[in-house]
Design a protein around this motif. Structure first.
Motif, PDB file in Angstrom:
ATOM      1  N   TYR A   1      21.215  60.652 -63.197  1.00 36.94           N
ATOM      2  CA  TYR A   1      22.445  60.189 -63.835  1.00 36.94           C
ATOM      3  C   TYR A   1      22.260  58.793 -64.424  1.00 36.94           C
TER       4      TYR A   1
ATOM      5  N   THR B   1      21.994  63.209 -74.782  1.00 36.32           N
ATOM      6  CA  THR B   1      22.251  62.507 -73.517  1.00 36.32           C
ATOM      7  C   THR B   1      23.711  62.652 -73.105  1.00 36.32           C
TER       8      THR B   1
ATOM      9  N   TYR C   1      25.700  65.273 -73.660  1.00 36.42           N
ATOM     10  CA  TYR C   1      25.861  66.607 -73.073  1.00 36.42           C
ATOM     11  C   TYR C   1      25.278  66.655 -71.665  1.00 36.42           C
ATOM     12  N   LEU C   2      24.092  66.070 -71.499  1.00 33.22           N
ATOM     13  CA  LEU C   2      23.459  66.070 -70.175  1.00 33.22           C
ATOM     14  C   LEU C   2      24.289  65.270 -69.170  1.00 33.22           C
TER      15      LEU C   2
ATOM     16  N   VAL D   1      27.608  64.951 -69.310  1.00 34.33           N
ATOM     17  CA  VAL D   1      28.766  65.811 -69.024  1.00 34.33           C
ATOM     18  C   VAL D   1      28.377  66.840 -67.970  1.00 34.33           C
ATOM     19  N   ARG D   2      27.233  67.464 -68.173  1.00 34.70           N
ATOM     20  CA  ARG D   2      26.761  68.470 -67.217  1.00 34.70           C
ATOM     21  C   ARG D   2      26.481  67.854 -65.846  1.00 34.70           C
ATOM     22  N   GLU D   3      25.840  66.690 -65.842  1.00 36.22           N
ATOM     23  CA  GLU D   3      25.474  66.015 -64.592  1.00 36.22           C
ATOM     24  C   GLU D   3      26.710  65.611 -63.781  1.00 36.22           C
ATOM     25  N   THR D   4      27.762  65.202 -64.473  1.00 35.65           N
ATOM     26  CA  THR D   4      28.967  64.715 -63.778  1.00 35.65           C
ATOM     27  C   THR D   4      30.000  65.812 -63.511  1.00 35.65           C
ATOM     28  N   GLY D   5      29.767  67.007 -64.027  1.00 34.69           N
ATOM     29  CA  GLY D   5      30.702  68.098 -63.809  1.00 34.69           C
ATOM     30  C   GLY D   5      31.952  68.012 -64.680  1.00 34.69           C
ATOM     31  N   ARG D   6      31.936  67.167 -65.668  1.00 34.67           N
ATOM     32  CA  ARG D   6      33.065  67.067 -66.587  1.00 34.67           C
ATOM     33  C   ARG D   6      33.025  68.243 -67.565  1.00 34.67           C
ATOM     34  N   SER D   7      34.030  68.291 -68.435  1.00 29.54           N
ATOM     35  CA  SER D   7      34.120  69.351 -69.427  1.00 29.54           C
ATOM     36  C   SER D   7      34.105  68.741 -70.824  1.00 29.54           C
ATOM     37  N   LEU D   8      33.483  69.444 -71.766  1.00 29.88           N
ATOM     38  CA  LEU D   8      33.478  68.991 -73.149  1.00 29.88           C
ATOM     39  C   LEU D   8      34.878  68.994 -73.756  1.00 29.88           C
TER      40      LEU D   8
END
Length: 158
Positions: A4, A66, A68-69, A71-78
């Motif tokens: 992260y 970076t 997108y990664l 967002v994925r790493e933190t569990g957020r949504s686009l």
């Protein structure tokens, strides 16, 4: 160091490069333009085109990757408000930046041609400069707004 923190550092670095290169390019092009010296404008525009290709283009590619990664790493949504708005503003910035790249190269060529002929900058150059400047305002403004959203992460909707 966690994945992260590496991603965040790369994302912040990319944002700094976008803002810094954008500010520098705008400043140097404006200062060169104000001299009305075709040879100086040609040299400055040539450097600006290289800087855009090396720095801006690299950051333009790195930012969504970076982001997108992260967002994925933190569990957020686009679709989270500030993220969705950031993506929209990023697209706006890109829509204005792409023509600016071509405009800068064309301005460089027109200035170089005028310098070779020891003449003034042609009317076409001046029209392109106005278009370049006009595109820069919403393009750079979108980058600034995206940076603010990245820092503030406001709750915008749902």
């Amino acid at each position: 160091m966690s994945q992260y923190l590496v991603l965040k550092a790369l994302h912040v670095l990319g944002a700094a490069i976008l803002l810094g290169t954008g500010t520098g390019i705008a400043f140097f092009m404006l200062m060169a333009h104000r001299t009305r010296d075709a040879a100086f404008v040609a040299r400055t525009a040539a450097t600006v085109v290289v800087a855009d290709a090396l720095f801006t283009a690299t950051a333009v590619i790195a930012q969504p990757v970076t982001g997108y990664l992260l967002v994925r790493e933190t569990g957020r949504s686009l679709t989270e408000g500030w993220i969705a708005l950031s993506l929209g503003l990023y697209l706006v910035a890109g829509l204005f930046w792409l023509p600016v790249v071509w405009i800068q190269a064309r301005m460089r060529d027109l200035a170089a041609e005028a310098a070779r002929g020891r003449g003034p900058l042609p009317a076409t150059y001046h029209r392109l400069f106005r278009l370049w400047f006009t595109c820069g305002v919403p393009g750079f403004g979108s980058v600034l707004a995206t940076g603010w959203l990245m820092i503030a992460k406001p709750s915008l909707w749902g």
